[in-house]
Enzyme design. Structure first.
Site, mmCIF file in Angstrom:
data_model
loop_
_atom_site.group_PDB
_atom_site.id
_atom_site.type_symbol
_atom_site.label_atom_id
_atom_site.label_comp_id
_atom_site.label_asym_id
_atom_site.label_seq_id
_atom_site.Cartn_x
_atom_site.Cartn_y
_atom_site.Cartn_z
ATOM 1 C CE1 TYR A 190 -37.493 75.053 149.135
ATOM 2 C CE2 TYR A 190 -37.708 76.989 150.470
ATOM 3 C CZ TYR A 190 -38.426 75.518 149.414
ATOM 4 O OH TYR A 190 -39.004 74.695 150.698
ATOM 5 C CD GLU A 233 -35.814 85.487 143.432
ATOM 6 O OE1 GLU A 233 -37.352 86.051 143.724
ATOM 7 O OE2 GLU A 233 -35.461 87.115 143.739
ATOM 8 N NE ARG A 287 -36.280 69.781 156.071
ATOM 9 C CZ ARG A 287 -37.533 69.190 155.119
ATOM 10 N NH1 ARG A 287 -38.687 70.161 155.318
ATOM 11 N NH2 ARG A 287 -37.778 68.949 154.626
HETATM 12 P P1 NAD Z 1 -38.564 66.356 151.056
HETATM 13 O O1 NAD Z 1 -36.927 66.875 150.585
HETATM 14 O O2 NAD Z 1 -38.477 65.508 151.975
HETATM 15 O O3 NAD Z 1 -39.136 65.762 150.296
HETATM 16 C C1 NAD Z 1 -39.057 66.826 148.717
HETATM 17 C C2 NAD Z 1 -39.024 65.433 147.315
HETATM 18 O O4 NAD Z 1 -39.069 65.981 146.200
HETATM 19 C C3 NAD Z 1 -38.249 63.818 147.823
HETATM 20 O O5 NAD Z 1 -38.424 62.659 147.875
HETATM 21 C C4 NAD Z 1 -37.301 64.188 146.925
HETATM 22 O O6 NAD Z 1 -36.876 63.562 146.028
HETATM 23 C C5 NAD Z 1 -37.967 64.964 145.701
HETATM 24 N N1 NAD Z 1 -37.987 65.201 144.577
HETATM 25 C C6 NAD Z 1 -36.632 66.613 144.290
HETATM 26 N N2 NAD Z 1 -36.853 66.793 143.313
HETATM 27 C C7 NAD Z 1 -37.257 66.174 142.296
HETATM 28 C C8 NAD Z 1 -37.992 66.455 140.961
HETATM 29 N N3 NAD Z 1 -36.980 66.528 140.188
HETATM 30 N N4 NAD Z 1 -38.364 64.910 140.255
HETATM 31 C C9 NAD Z 1 -39.254 63.950 141.492
HETATM 32 N N5 NAD Z 1 -38.868 64.162 142.132
HETATM 33 C C10 NAD Z 1 -38.220 65.150 143.437
HETATM 34 O O7 NAD Z 1 -39.291 67.994 151.474
HETATM 35 P P2 NAD Z 1 -40.510 68.344 152.415
HETATM 36 O O8 NAD Z 1 -40.278 69.739 154.221
HETATM 37 O O9 NAD Z 1 -41.206 66.760 152.239
HETATM 38 O O10 NAD Z 1 -40.582 69.412 151.160
HETATM 39 C C11 NAD Z 1 -42.044 69.182 150.424
HETATM 40 C C12 NAD Z 1 -42.533 70.310 150.033
HETATM 41 O O11 NAD Z 1 -43.215 71.293 150.480
HETATM 42 C C13 NAD Z 1 -41.154 71.234 148.765
HETATM 43 O O12 NAD Z 1 -42.234 71.039 147.613
HETATM 44 C C14 NAD Z 1 -41.700 72.255 149.615
HETATM 45 O O13 NAD Z 1 -40.938 73.496 148.491
HETATM 46 C C15 NAD Z 1 -42.228 72.577 150.354
HETATM 47 N N6 NAD Z 1 -41.949 72.539 151.897
HETATM 48 C C16 NAD Z 1 -41.769 72.330 152.851
HETATM 49 C C17 NAD Z 1 -41.196 73.422 154.430
HETATM 50 C C18 NAD Z 1 -40.807 72.085 155.294
HETATM 51 O O14 NAD Z 1 -41.018 73.070 156.285
HETATM 52 N N7 NAD Z 1 -41.036 70.684 155.260
HETATM 53 C C19 NAD Z 1 -41.504 74.267 154.002
HETATM 54 C C20 NAD Z 1 -42.254 75.304 153.251
HETATM 55 C C21 NAD Z 1 -42.204 74.591 151.289
HETATM 56 N N1 UDP Z 2 -30.214 76.643 162.935
HETATM 57 C C1 UDP Z 2 -29.941 76.677 163.780
HETATM 58 N N2 UDP Z 2 -28.644 75.517 163.610
HETATM 59 C C2 UDP Z 2 -28.509 74.282 163.103
HETATM 60 C C3 UDP Z 2 -29.753 74.427 161.883
HETATM 61 C C4 UDP Z 2 -30.735 75.362 161.585
HETATM 62 O O1 UDP Z 2 -29.614 77.382 164.053
HETATM 63 O O2 UDP Z 2 -28.276 72.758 163.094
HETATM 64 C C5 UDP Z 2 -30.808 77.666 162.242
HETATM 65 C C6 UDP Z 2 -30.903 78.682 160.913
HETATM 66 O O3 UDP Z 2 -29.951 78.990 160.989
HETATM 67 C C7 UDP Z 2 -31.915 79.139 160.682
HETATM 68 C C8 UDP Z 2 -32.936 78.428 161.828
HETATM 69 O O4 UDP Z 2 -32.566 76.592 162.634
HETATM 70 O O5 UDP Z 2 -31.729 80.026 161.078
HETATM 71 C C9 UDP Z 2 -34.016 77.422 160.845
HETATM 72 O O6 UDP Z 2 -33.603 76.553 159.993
HETATM 73 P P1 UDP Z 2 -33.743 74.825 159.114
HETATM 74 O O7 UDP Z 2 -33.043 74.634 158.296
HETATM 75 O O8 UDP Z 2 -34.424 74.469 160.067
HETATM 76 O O9 UDP Z 2 -35.273 76.153 158.272
HETATM 77 P P2 UDP Z 2 -35.376 77.818 157.380
HETATM 78 O O10 UDP Z 2 -33.386 77.939 157.817
HETATM 79 O O11 UDP Z 2 -35.288 77.536 156.198
HETATM 80 O O12 UDP Z 2 -36.352 78.337 157.877
#
Ligand code: NAD
Ligand code: UDP
Length: 352
Positions: free
Chosen positions: A172, A174, A213
């Site tokens: 993810y 990289e 998450r």
């Molecule tokens: P999510 O998993 O809910 O949404 C991702 C969507 O992409 C899904 O609907 C999935 O089906 C679709 N998808 C995955 N692979 C695909 C492919 N090959 N072709 C077409 N569709 C595809 O995640 P999210 O939280 O909504 O995240 C959306 C974007 O925001 C991602 O790129 C993620 O890296 C970025 N992002 C999210 C967060 C967060 O906290 N939610 C933080 C940082 C970055």
């Molecule tokens: N985490 C936790 N218990 C859970 C799920 C996540 O303690 O059931 C912790 C995880 O180890 C991380 C933080 O919560 O330190 C955020 O995790 P998340 O998966 O939501 O996001 P990311 O690690 O990608 O920031």
């Protein structure tokens, strides 16, 4: 098969489709493509773009996204869904591209790490190619994960990060870094208008209940009186942004007139430890849940907090929803989900 890629023809085709639904479309209506549009953030973004008068094409392969997230949008005359994997080229005529397709939770992106890397890298190449041909402005959902386990705190955009290139999170981290490189090379080489945002942990309604998450997991556990699974000692920190604030920032970033490519940190700088988050959720739910500790996953970042000075200045934006308010809104959503989908009970018990 002949692909119709002429903008005018494509516009007439879409206008005719809308006409059949009893709607007219102005020729200056902006068409926005949202990849990952059925996901958590994507579905909120589609909704907001429709509210702002855009025609929206949602592209998703439903890998982690769900039809339920966009169920209320499908009857909207300016909304269209295409089932498609962004690892393959896509031919549509658009004015804006929001590239969000990629599984985002550690559990989801580690299920098939090769597919995760392909989605980020090939997806970026295909969407940038589309932007090049259509001259569309293109947004990239990058991530705070590009900073890895940061040695600079809080993280600002000048920091190059501390990422393990061969660990379980690397598929993810990289590939998202590589996608940023591609965005900036397409800008330098082909003059594309890009907007790269580094999104920090965001939460809210429509998060998937099974993505592990931390916010969704703790809320589901607390609502059901189950043990709250804190990984490690829970001293690691994150900074959580409510989804409406994030979507607001994305809209402002894309609409910004001047050429600001980013990268721009988008998130809420309110930092909290994971154990504090667990206690807050227990208190707000009025739950009898106990906190239990589980092994800390490999390469779990110790501290994370965005420096949003740049976003504040450029976008005149800052998060408005504090953690307590945001958790209450998210809890209301999951409470409703639990009452309508009893199978979720099983999901949360697997996580515990
Ligand atoms: P999510 O998993 O809910 O949404 C991702 C969507 O992409 C899904 O609907 C999935 O089906 C679709 N998808 C995955 N692979 C695909 C492919 N090959 N072709 C077409 N569709 C595809 O995640 P999210 O939280 O909504 O995240 C959306 C974007 O925001 C991602 O790129 C993620 O890296 C970025 N992002 C999210 C967060 C967060 O906290 N939610 C933080 C940082 C970055
Ligand atoms: N985490 C936790 N218990 C859970 C799920 C996540 O303690 O059931 C912790 C995880 O180890 C991380 C933080 O919560 O330190 C955020 O995790 P998340 O998966 O939501 O996001 P990311 O690690 O990608 O920031």
């Amino acid at each position: 098969m002949t692909l119709n890629t002429k903008p005018a023809t494509d516009w007439y085709r879409r206008a005719a489709a809308l006409y059949e639904k009893g709607e007219t479309v102005q020729k200056d209506t902006i068409t926005a493509l949202v990849t990952g549009g059925a996901g958590f953030l994507g579905s909120h973004l589609c909704r907001r773009l429709l509210d702002e008068g855009r025609e929206v094409i949602c592209v998703d392969n439903f890998y982690t996204g769900r039809r339920a997230n966009i169920a209320q949008l499908t009857s909207h005359p300016r909304f269209e869904v295409i089932r498609h994997d962004v690892c393959f080229p896509l031919y549509v005529e658009v004015d804006e591209i929001y590239n969000l397709a990629c599984p985002a939770s550690p559990i989801h992106y580690q299920i098939d790490p090769v597919q995760t890397a392909k989605t980020s890298v090939l997806g970026a190449i295909n969407m940038l190619g589309l932007a090049k041909r259509t001259r569309a402005k293109i947004f990239q959902a990058s991530t705070s994960e590009v900073y890895g386990d940061p040695q600079v705190h809080p993280q600002n955009e000048d920091y190059w990060g501390n990422v393990n290139p061969i660990g379980i999170r690397s598929c993810y981290d990289e590939s998202k870094r590589c996608a940023e490189t591609l965005f900036f090379d397409y800008r330098r080489q082909h003059g594309l208008q890009i907007r790269v945002a580094r999104i920090f942990n965001t939460y809210g309604p429509y998060m998937s209940a099974d993505d592990g998450r931390v916010v969704s997991t703790f809320i589901l556990q607390a609502l059901q009186g189950m043990d709250i699974t804190v990984f490690g000692d829970g001293d690691q920190t994150r900074s959580f942004c409510y989804v409406d604030d994030l979507i607001d920032a994305i809209m402002r970033f894309m609409e910004y007139e001047e050429d600001i490519p980013g990268p721009l940190n988008l998130g809420n700088p309110e930092e909290t430890t994971i154990v504090e988050l667990a206690q807050l959720i227990i208190d707000l739910a009025g739950s009898k849940s106990r906190i239990v500790h589980r092994a800390l996953p490999a390469d779990d970042p110790v501290r994370r907090k965005p420096d949003i000075t740049k976003a504040r200045k450029i976008l005149d934006w800052q998060p408005r929803v504090d953690l307590k308010q945001g958790i209450l809104k998210t809890m209301e959503y999951f409470d409703h989900v639990l009452s309508t989908v009893p199978a979720l009970h099983k999901t949360a018990s697997v996580l515990a």
